[in-house]
Design a protein around this motif. Structure first.
Motif, mmCIF file in Angstrom:
data_model
loop_
_atom_site.group_PDB
_atom_site.id
_atom_site.type_symbol
_atom_site.label_atom_id
_atom_site.label_comp_id
_atom_site.label_asym_id
_atom_site.label_seq_id
_atom_site.Cartn_x
_atom_site.Cartn_y
_atom_site.Cartn_z
ATOM 1 N N PHE A 2 -20.974 3.931 47.184
ATOM 2 C CA PHE A 2 -22.420 4.664 47.712
ATOM 3 C C PHE A 2 -23.283 3.738 48.279
ATOM 4 N N LYS A 3 -23.341 2.436 47.829
ATOM 5 C CA LYS A 3 -24.259 1.620 48.166
ATOM 6 C C LYS A 3 -23.916 1.243 49.764
ATOM 7 N N PHE A 4 -22.495 0.958 49.765
ATOM 8 C CA PHE A 4 -22.145 0.551 51.269
ATOM 9 C C PHE A 4 -22.480 1.711 52.207
ATOM 10 N N LEU A 5 -22.220 2.938 51.777
ATOM 11 C CA LEU A 5 -22.711 4.092 52.558
ATOM 12 C C LEU A 5 -24.099 3.968 52.988
ATOM 13 N N SER A 62 -23.354 13.162 54.975
ATOM 14 C CA SER A 62 -22.484 12.110 54.395
ATOM 15 C C SER A 62 -22.660 12.373 52.914
ATOM 16 N N PHE A 63 -23.890 12.034 52.543
ATOM 17 C CA PHE A 63 -24.232 12.164 51.018
ATOM 18 C C PHE A 63 -24.041 13.644 50.298
ATOM 19 N N ASP A 64 -24.154 14.655 51.267
ATOM 20 C CA ASP A 64 -23.456 15.890 50.772
ATOM 21 C C ASP A 64 -22.032 15.749 50.432
ATOM 22 N N GLY A 65 -21.274 15.434 51.597
ATOM 23 C CA GLY A 65 -19.971 15.143 51.209
ATOM 24 C C GLY A 65 -19.433 14.166 50.313
ATOM 25 N N ILE A 83 -33.951 6.664 53.724
ATOM 26 C CA ILE A 83 -32.682 6.602 53.004
ATOM 27 C C ILE A 83 -32.856 6.779 51.472
ATOM 28 N N GLU A 84 -33.778 6.398 50.760
ATOM 29 C CA GLU A 84 -34.197 6.462 49.457
ATOM 30 C C GLU A 84 -34.519 8.008 49.097
ATOM 31 N N LYS A 85 -35.206 8.654 49.879
ATOM 32 C CA LYS A 85 -35.693 9.960 49.704
ATOM 33 C C LYS A 85 -34.532 10.982 49.908
ATOM 34 N N VAL A 86 -33.634 10.673 50.992
ATOM 35 C CA VAL A 86 -32.344 11.636 50.881
ATOM 36 C C VAL A 86 -31.260 11.241 49.742
ATOM 37 N N SER A 87 -31.291 9.983 49.608
ATOM 38 C CA SER A 87 -30.146 9.556 48.534
ATOM 39 C C SER A 87 -30.687 9.929 46.946
ATOM 40 N N THR A 88 -31.810 10.669 46.793
ATOM 41 C CA THR A 88 -32.314 10.969 45.332
ATOM 42 C C THR A 88 -31.244 11.567 44.615
ATOM 43 N N THR A 89 -30.708 12.772 45.071
ATOM 44 C CA THR A 89 -29.856 13.624 44.638
ATOM 45 C C THR A 89 -28.711 12.906 44.049
ATOM 46 N N VAL A 90 -27.928 12.095 44.973
ATOM 47 C CA VAL A 90 -26.766 11.384 44.783
ATOM 48 C C VAL A 90 -26.875 10.478 43.376
ATOM 49 N N LYS A 91 -28.174 9.873 43.750
ATOM 50 C CA LYS A 91 -28.540 8.556 42.658
ATOM 51 C C LYS A 91 -28.540 9.069 41.417
ATOM 52 N N SER A 92 -29.169 10.506 41.297
ATOM 53 C CA SER A 92 -29.536 11.135 40.124
ATOM 54 C C SER A 92 -28.083 11.457 39.249
ATOM 55 N N ILE A 93 -26.995 11.697 40.319
ATOM 56 C CA ILE A 93 -25.863 12.201 39.751
ATOM 57 C C ILE A 93 -24.919 10.957 39.351
ATOM 58 N N LEU A 94 -24.852 9.932 39.913
ATOM 59 C CA LEU A 94 -24.057 8.923 39.723
ATOM 60 C C LEU A 94 -24.022 8.506 38.180
ATOM 61 N N PRO A 95 -25.249 8.274 37.552
ATOM 62 C CA PRO A 95 -25.137 7.871 36.281
ATOM 63 C C PRO A 95 -24.347 8.679 35.203
ATOM 64 N N LEU A 96 -24.256 10.036 35.728
ATOM 65 C CA LEU A 96 -23.273 10.878 34.902
ATOM 66 C C LEU A 96 -21.648 10.070 34.541
ATOM 67 N N SER A 142 -9.241 3.036 42.934
ATOM 68 C CA SER A 142 -9.210 1.608 43.361
ATOM 69 C C SER A 142 -8.415 1.736 44.983
ATOM 70 N N SER A 143 -7.673 2.542 45.118
ATOM 71 C CA SER A 143 -6.934 2.405 46.370
ATOM 72 C C SER A 143 -7.247 3.590 47.359
ATOM 73 N N SER A 144 -8.260 4.072 47.034
ATOM 74 C CA SER A 144 -9.029 5.202 48.141
ATOM 75 C C SER A 144 -10.265 5.311 48.026
ATOM 76 N N ARG A 145 -10.880 4.229 48.560
ATOM 77 C CA ARG A 145 -12.165 4.095 48.567
ATOM 78 C C ARG A 145 -12.848 4.309 49.690
ATOM 79 N N VAL A 146 -14.026 4.028 49.939
ATOM 80 C CA VAL A 146 -14.875 4.326 51.259
ATOM 81 C C VAL A 146 -14.652 3.766 52.383
ATOM 82 N N GLU A 147 -13.818 2.845 52.430
ATOM 83 C CA GLU A 147 -13.770 1.956 53.532
ATOM 84 C C GLU A 147 -13.638 2.628 54.822
ATOM 85 N N SER A 148 -12.290 3.409 54.698
ATOM 86 C CA SER A 148 -11.814 4.417 55.797
ATOM 87 C C SER A 148 -12.987 5.162 56.487
#
Length: 951
Positions: free
Chosen positions: A848-851, A819-822, A867-880, A781-787
């Motif tokens: 990740f949505k903000f990104l 960025s998605f890989d990072g 964007i949808e094509k490149v983000s496929t892997t991240v979106k498949s991992i987030l539900p875990l 909560s104190s180190s999110r993606v804004e920076s």
């Protein structure tokens, strides 16, 4: 001996030549008997008379034509018309067959029987059967009966020597009925006609067991009914309806007729046409009503018989070839006047085989003809040209003349000359090389040089022999025969000379000898061409144009190649020197490119301009060498431009070892040693716009712009270069690839490498303090993606204002991918300073949505589908991250056991390989390692002995 396929096809697989020959003789005898004016009577011969002199002495009442005496035959009109000479046997005497006939007066029928190899016994049996047929059907013409059927019913086993001979004879006639009525009928069979199938079944039965055809039974009556039903079919609307069609279907009739025509050759001298050929042909023509023949088809068949006999007897009797040639003149007239499609098919097949045979010899006439048989060349050429004309073939396209209208004879002979001379040149070259090797076994590079000097002398002899022996004959069709031969040899030798010149580094005695010999050969060849063209329309210019000077090509070629090498070397040195001083600042010009690229491309254009201004005729020949050198220089420039920039993997951080996040006091375990880095990150937030990192980003942008500019200009330069060439020379370059294709490809790959390097440098190096060091370190909560988003947006603004618009989308797409890989690396390999609860998943997904929204930029950024094509892997991992720990553990166990098995009940540690995936064991294990709860801690401690606490 050479053999040729039959142009008529195979009428029946099971009918041999001997069976067809016996059938032909039966038809011949029947046809002659039915045209006789006196009734048939049969008087058996004594065994002695049957065996005497090897010829038949029949007591049948003769028809005038069948038994005309041959002792006083006049000179053959047929032979005279075909241009055939009267042939003598060895020692100047007559052939043995002619001698036997002089000893005793014989008849035409007897001659034909002997020529067709029919025994007296078979002849006697045939005549007995015909007498029986005539006794019951007096005056019936042969074309109104089905002869095999009549013979089957008239002859019995007692008429043969034994049962085996009778059964063989019966099978032949049954197969003949099948071939003539079913396989090759006069009219096509209707599918509704059951007679053909019934007859076929009856014949098949008769071939397996003998039929009692000599008696009148239900079986024989059924056979006659079926045969007559099929043989009586006609399309003449009742006209000639009594004619039976059983041997006039193609190609059966042609093969039978061929057997008859073969009797025109002396059985004792296969090269000789009998002097009585007029009477024999008169007799054979009586079979036309039965075989459905006419004069035009007879001409084609006789043409094939004469030609085939010439080929199969070793091609030694030129009379036969002359006769075939003269008969083609008749066929030529027939082809114009006849519209019968069946005739066209037959003549086309025959003429095609003759054409193929002639072309094979004439395209390499030096292998076939010499001074001893050169007269045969004239006949063969005339035959080949004439038969092509009759067949209506197109003019050969191998060597098209520039004139729009040329005679096919000239064009074909032109092809023959060029093809044969090329083969002769190749053979001469091989013989010279063989002689050279046998005299010298040296392995030095100069040991082969004198070969061309020897070859020049031998080719000179070949040219003069061609002029003396072959050209006078070929000149009948081609007025520049000798000139074309000289031009062909000049071209062949010129090709070898070019290879030799390309390897010369300095003048040597061997090189002088070769060049001197080449000069002499060239003068001889040009003299032959000029003398041959004295009376031609263009004075031989067309031939002379085919003979570019040897010496000029050698001198010019060497000079131009030296010039090309100097220019290319100078350009490469300039690139090495100037790229060391290049600052790669996109602000130096409006295009945002390096000034050195403008200069290097200007030098390329100047080199090409100077090349085309050279006073030579070999631009098309030498252009590939120049463009290849310039191509390599540009590749060198590109390689230098990107050499110090690294690649995608250069900036990817190493994955830390698998460990556990701290359990207990989360703040204490995570932030105890993170105060200084966090403070440092705060200090760097305001420095990016003026930092060294910003300058490096600008340099990367300049390099990308430069490679894009070079690629575009090289594509344009390649097109301009081709436009400088005549269309004919451009066509000669087809298949060798585009000009500067390799440097264009290297630029594309360089842009890809720099784009990826730029993206991963920004994400993992320049922004590591807000991503790798700061994102989700400690409390989520104190180190999110804004920076990270703020600094990334600032970088994107720099990229957007500095990169060329044609590659801007690519670079930003690579930054998004990095960025998605990072983001994933932080979640799955961020080290022990990070830990996530199930409740944290909502914040992570929101980040990740903000990104993603940053790159979409309210529709002004990248396309949503990309964007949808490149983000496929991240979106498949987030539900875990929001999956409960127990479920994760069970899923991990199942995947691990399925893919890796277990070692004595223990789960193996899955390897860190392949892409992240929710179904991959290593990915699931990393989610568990960063799961901040007690069940994950216990499972990892028990399974892999990972520490419960960090020290």
């Amino acid at each position: 001996m050479e053999s040729l396929p039959s142009p008529f096809g195979d009428p029946a697989i099971n009918l041999s030549d001997s069976e067809l020959r016996e059938t032909a003789y039966e038809i011949l005898v029947a046809a002659c008997r039915s045209t006789g004016s006196r009734p048939l009577t049969y008087i058996p011969q004594s065994p002695k008379s049957e065996r005497s002199n090897g010829v038949a002495t029949t007591a049948l009442s003769p028809s005038p034509s069948l038994h005309r005496s041959l002792t006083s035959t006049a000179a053959s009109k047929v032979k005279k018309a075909l241009g055939m000479k009267k042939r003598s046997g060895g020692g100047g005497g007559e052939s043995s067959g002619q001698t036997d006939r002089n000893k005793k007066s014989v008849t035409v029928g007897e001659l034909v029987r002997v020529q067709m190899r029919i025994s007296e016994q078979i002849d006697s049996r045939i005549r007995r059967a015909l007498l029986r047929i005539a006794s019951g059907q007096l005056g019936r013409r042969v074309e109104t009966m089905v002869l095999p059927l009549e013979l089957l019913q008239q002859l019995k086993a007692t008429d043969f020597r034994d049962q085996e001979e009778y059964e063989s004879w019966q099978r032949r006639n049954l197969k003949l009925l099948e071939a003539g009525l079913i396989s090759h009928p006069y009219l096509p069979l209707s599918k509704s006609d059951k007679s053909a199938q019934q007859l076929k079944q009856m014949i098949r039965s008769g071939l397996q067991r003998p039929l009692d055809t000599g008696k009148v039974t239900g079986e024989t009556q059924n056979l006659r009914s079926l045969v007559m039903s099929l043989a009586s079919r006609s399309n003449n609307n009742g006209i000639g309806a009594e004619t039976c069609h059983w041997a006039d279907g193609f190609p059966l009739n042609l093969r039978i007729y061929q057997m008859l025509l073969e009797s025109c050759f002396d059985v004792n001298d296969e090269l000789s046409v009998v002097e009585e050929v007029d009477e024999v042909l008169e007799l054979i023509k009586k079979t036309w009503p039965v075989l459905g023949m006419n004069q035009v088809i007879h001409n084609v068949c006789f043409l094939w018989v004469l030609f085939n006999r010439y080929v199969t007897t070793g091609q030694v009797e030129n009379d036969l070839l002359v006769a075939a040639h003269n008969l083609i003149l008749e066929v030529e007239t027939d082809a114009v006047e006849t519209n019968d499609p069946e005739y066209s098919r037959i003549s086309s097949s025959v003429l095609s085989l003759i054409t193929d045979w002639a072309e094979k010899r004439l395209l390499a006439y030096h292998d076939t003809f010499n001074i001893d048989n050169v007269e045969t060349l004239e006949t063969t050429v005339s035959l080949g040209v004439l038969v092509a004309k009759v067949a209506g073939e197109d003019v050969s396209t191998e060597y098209k003349r520039k004139k729009k209208h040329v005679e096919s004879g000239r064009d074909r002979v032109d092809t023959y000359i060029r093809s044969s001379l090329r083969m002769a040149f190749s053979q001469t070259k091989k013989m010279v090389e063989h002689r050279k090797r046998s005299k010298s076994r040296q392995s030095t590079s100069t040991s082969n040089l004198p070969v061309l000097a020897i070859l020049a002398e031998d080719i000179g002899h070949l040219a003069f022999n061609e002029k003396a022996i072959f050209s006078p004959i070929l000149k009948n069709w081609h007025p520049l025969a000798a000139g074309v031969a000289a031009a062909t040899l000049h071209s062949c030798y010129g090709t070898e000379l070019k290879k030799f010149v390309s390897g010369i580094t300095e003048l040597t005695p061997d090189a002088i000898r070769v060049l001197t010999a080449a000069d002499k050969l060239e003068k001889d060849l040009v003299q032959i061409a000029v003398q041959d063209a004295v009376d031609s329309e263009d004075g031989g210019k067309s031939v002379i144009r085919e003979m570019p000077p040897f010496e000029a090509e050698v001198v010019i070629g060497n000079l131009v190649k030296s010039w090309i090498k100097t220019r290319v070397d100078r350009l490469k040195e300039w690139i090495d020197r100037n790229l060391q001083q290049e600052v790669w600042n996109p602000r130096t010009n409006k295009l945002g490119i390096a000034p050195s690229s403008v200069d290097v491309l200007r030098m390329v254009d100047e080199t090409l301009e100077a090349f085309f201004l050279l006073p030579i005729l070999l631009h098309q020949v030498l252009l590939p060498e120049l463009t290849s050198g310039l191509d390599k220089c540009i590749q060198h420039y590109v390689s230098k431009a990107k050499s110090s920039c690294g690649s995608r993997n250069t900036f990817l951080p190493a994955l830390p070892a698998l460990t556990r996040c701290t359990v207990g006091s989360r703040l204490h375990g995570v932030f105890k040693k993170k105060e200084k880095p966090m403070a440092a990150s705060q200090r760097r937030k305001t420095q990016l716009g003026t930092s060294n990192d910003s300058a490096e980003i600008l340099q990367f942008c300049c390099r990308i712009n430069t490679l894009q500019y070079v690629r575009t200009e090289m594509e344009s330069s390649g097109g301009k270069t081709l436009n400088r060439l005549p269309e004919s020379e451009v066509a000669a370059l087809d298949g060798k690839g585009k000009i500067f294709e390799q440097s264009i490809g290297v630029c594309s790959k360089g842009i890809q490498q720099l784009s990826e390097a730029t993206a991963y440098k920004i994400v993992f190096h320049d922004l590591s303090y807000v991503l790798w060091d700061g994102l989700y370190a400690g409390e989520v909560s104190s180190s999110r993606v804004e920076s990270f988003l703020q600094e990334l947006e600032r970088c994107l603004e720099i990229i957007s204002s500095s990169v060329h618009d044609r590659v801007r989308t690519r670079v930003i797409s690579d930054i998004m991918r990095a960025s998605f890989d990072g983001f994933l690396l932080v979640l799955l390999a961020g080290g022990p300073s990070r830990g996530f609860t199930v409740q944290d998943s909502a914040a992570v997904e929101e980040d990740f949505k903000f990104l993603c929204d940053l790159f979409w930029s309210n529709g002004d950024g990248l396309p949503l589908d990309l964007i949808e094509k490149v983000s496929t892997t991240v979106k498949s991992i987030l539900p875990l991250l929001r999956t409960d720990t127990e479920s994760l553990i069970e899923r991990f166990k199942a995947v691990c056991l399925e893919n890796h098995g277990s070692d004595r009940g223990k789960l193996p540690l899955p390897p860190t390989s392949g892409p992240w995936s929710p179904t991959e064991a290593n990915t699931l294990l990393r989610v568990l390692c960063y799961r901040y709860d007690e069940p994950a801690t216990k499972f990892l401690k028990k399974t892999y002995n990972l520490p419960r606490k960090l020290t």
